[in-house]
Scaffold this active site. Structure first.
Site, short mmCIF file in Angstrom:
data_model
loop_
_atom_site.label_atom_id
_atom_site.label_comp_id
_atom_site.label_asym_id
_atom_site.label_seq_id
_atom_site.Cartn_x
_atom_site.Cartn_y
_atom_site.Cartn_z
N GLY A 39 14.17 -4.20 -31.03
CA GLY A 39 15.62 -3.96 -31.22
C GLY A 39 15.96 -2.52 -31.57
N GLU A 40 14.95 -1.71 -31.88
CA GLU A 40 15.25 -0.31 -32.22
C GLU A 40 15.58 0.48 -30.95
OE1 GLU A 40 11.75 0.98 -34.27
OE2 GLU A 40 12.09 -0.40 -35.95
N GLN A 98 38.27 6.18 -41.65
CA GLN A 98 37.76 6.16 -43.02
C GLN A 98 37.42 7.59 -43.43
OE1 GLN A 98 34.75 2.91 -43.31
NE2 GLN A 98 35.62 2.33 -41.34
N HIS A 131 41.14 11.30 -35.45
CA HIS A 131 42.23 10.60 -36.15
C HIS A 131 42.92 11.53 -37.15
CE1 HIS A 131 44.54 7.67 -38.24
NE2 HIS A 131 43.90 7.92 -39.35
N ASP A 170 53.58 6.32 -37.46
CA ASP A 170 53.30 6.47 -38.90
C ASP A 170 53.42 7.95 -39.29
OD1 ASP A 170 50.80 7.63 -38.12
OD2 ASP A 170 49.96 5.62 -38.01
N LYS A 193 54.96 2.99 -41.93
CA LYS A 193 54.28 1.68 -41.90
C LYS A 193 53.35 1.56 -43.09
CE LYS A 193 50.03 2.62 -39.34
NZ LYS A 193 49.33 2.71 -38.07
C1 R5P Z 1 46.55 4.82 -37.80
O1 R5P Z 1 46.75 5.60 -38.69
C2 R5P Z 1 46.27 5.23 -36.39
O2 R5P Z 1 46.86 6.44 -36.06
C3 R5P Z 1 46.68 4.15 -35.42
O3 R5P Z 1 48.06 3.95 -35.53
C4 R5P Z 1 45.97 2.87 -35.74
O4 R5P Z 1 44.61 3.15 -35.92
C5 R5P Z 1 46.12 1.86 -34.65
O5 R5P Z 1 45.41 0.74 -35.06
P1 R5P Z 1 45.91 -0.71 -34.68
O6 R5P Z 1 46.03 -0.74 -33.20
O7 R5P Z 1 44.80 -1.62 -35.21
O8 R5P Z 1 47.19 -0.96 -35.40
#
Ligand code: R5P
Length: 311
Positions: A39-40, A98, A131, A170, A193
């Site tokens: 599996g490695e 994260q 991100h 967001d 959000k």
């Molecule tokens: C969040 O901060 C990101 O920019 C995206 O809005 C988010 O990761 C989208 O994730 P999901 O489709 O699970 O809502």
């Protein structure tokens, strides 16, 4: 850079790697990237890379841990085989959400992944729409961080869409939606959000006028689709005539494609940084990032500026 250009890929997205080398009119390096019986992950570069300028293309798509491991082992193999420079080409960088602790006793996974890539022996990273742009700073090596906004906006301009409003779903995505807004010549709206629990999204309020307009929700990634579905509902309630989504990374986790198909969204535009999972595709348009990444690879290889790719 004097060394030969050599390009390898793991198993995350062979088609994208092939499209990139086709653009470059270069061959894809031969390599075994497989699994031992236990599996490695097993890696062997089957070409001499001594003194070469090596690029390893690997998105960290699902299964992210496995694809990350392939990337790390390929970097290690190239380093031990005396490549003169190794660039990790990571079209989609996982664990990016994260990038900070939101409560106690959590890891900062995006930083750990950066440490792993550097420790494996990468000299540079080429990536797309992280991100959070601050993740660049998690690396103590150069990071070329491209953005797909121009490709996404180009598609809307080509389709002749007018009366658009660019929507950030967001607060963290405002810069991204603002860049898109500038490129398509539209006003901006911002949704706020919150996440009541893991992988769940609730929209709270919106700033900006979408009444009678075609709304384009601009995001870095679509994971569960929860953000888009909730945002689309608010846009519809506030009078948007049509709702589109434009995002760089189409992860489409779980039943995201079904959720989107049953939402007020007319079409979803994504790039090909990730192989699309099975599910209803009628809603999707895909724009390729292969020429953009190919151009960046060539410019890095020739020690040319890549700023031109941002215009
Ligand atoms: C969040 O901060 C990101 O920019 C995206 O809005 C988010 O990761 C989208 O994730 P999901 O489709 O699970 O809502």
């Amino acid at each position: 850079m004097d060394g030969r250009l050599q390009i390898f890929t793991g198993n995350a997205h062979p088609k994208l790697a092939n499209d990139i080398v086709t653009e470059l009119e270069a061959p894809l390096g031969r390599a075994v990237v497989g699994t031992w019986r236990n599996g490695e992950t097993r890696v062997k570069l089957e070409e001499n890379v001594r003194g070469s300028d090596v690029f390893i293309i690997q998105s960290m798509s699902n299964p992210a841990d496995h694809h990350l491991m392939e990337l790390l082992l390929m970097i290690d193999a190239a380093r031990r085989a005396s490549a003169s420079r190794i660039t990790a080409v990571v079209p989609y960088y996982a664990y990016a959400k994260q990038e900070k602790k939101t409560s106690g006793r959590e890891p900062i996974s995006a930083k750990l992944v950066a440490n792993l890539i550097v420790t494996a022996g990468a000299d540079r990273v080429l990536t797309l729409d992280l991100h959070a742009p601050a993740i660049e700073g998690f690396f103590d090596i150069p990071v070329d961080h491209l953005r797909a906004a121009s490709l996404l906006a180009q598609r809307f301009r080509r389709d002749g869409k007018v009366n658009l409003v660019s929507v950030s779903p967001d607060a963290g995505g405002v810069a991204r939606a603002d860049e898109f807004r500038t490129r398509v010549g539209a006003p901006l709206a911002i949704i706020s959000k919150r996440h009541p629990g893991p992988d769940s999204t609730e929209v709270l309020e919106m700033v900006g006028d979408v009444d009678g307009k075609i709304a384009v929700i601009v995001d870095d990634m679509i994971s569960t689709g929860g953000t888009l579905v909730a945002a689309a509902q608010m846009l519809k309630d506030r009078g948007a005539t049509e709702i589109y989504a434009a995002a760089t990374h189409g992860i489409f986790a779980g039943d995201a494609l079904d959720q989107l198909a049953n939402s007020p969204i007319t079409r979803v535009l994504v790039t090909d940084t990730i192989v699309l999972p099975p599910g209803p595709r009628e809603l999707l348009d895909v724009v390729t990032v292969a020429p953009l990444l190919a151009e960046a690879i060539m410019r890095i290889h020739k020690d040319l500026s890549i700023s031109a790719l941002f215009t």
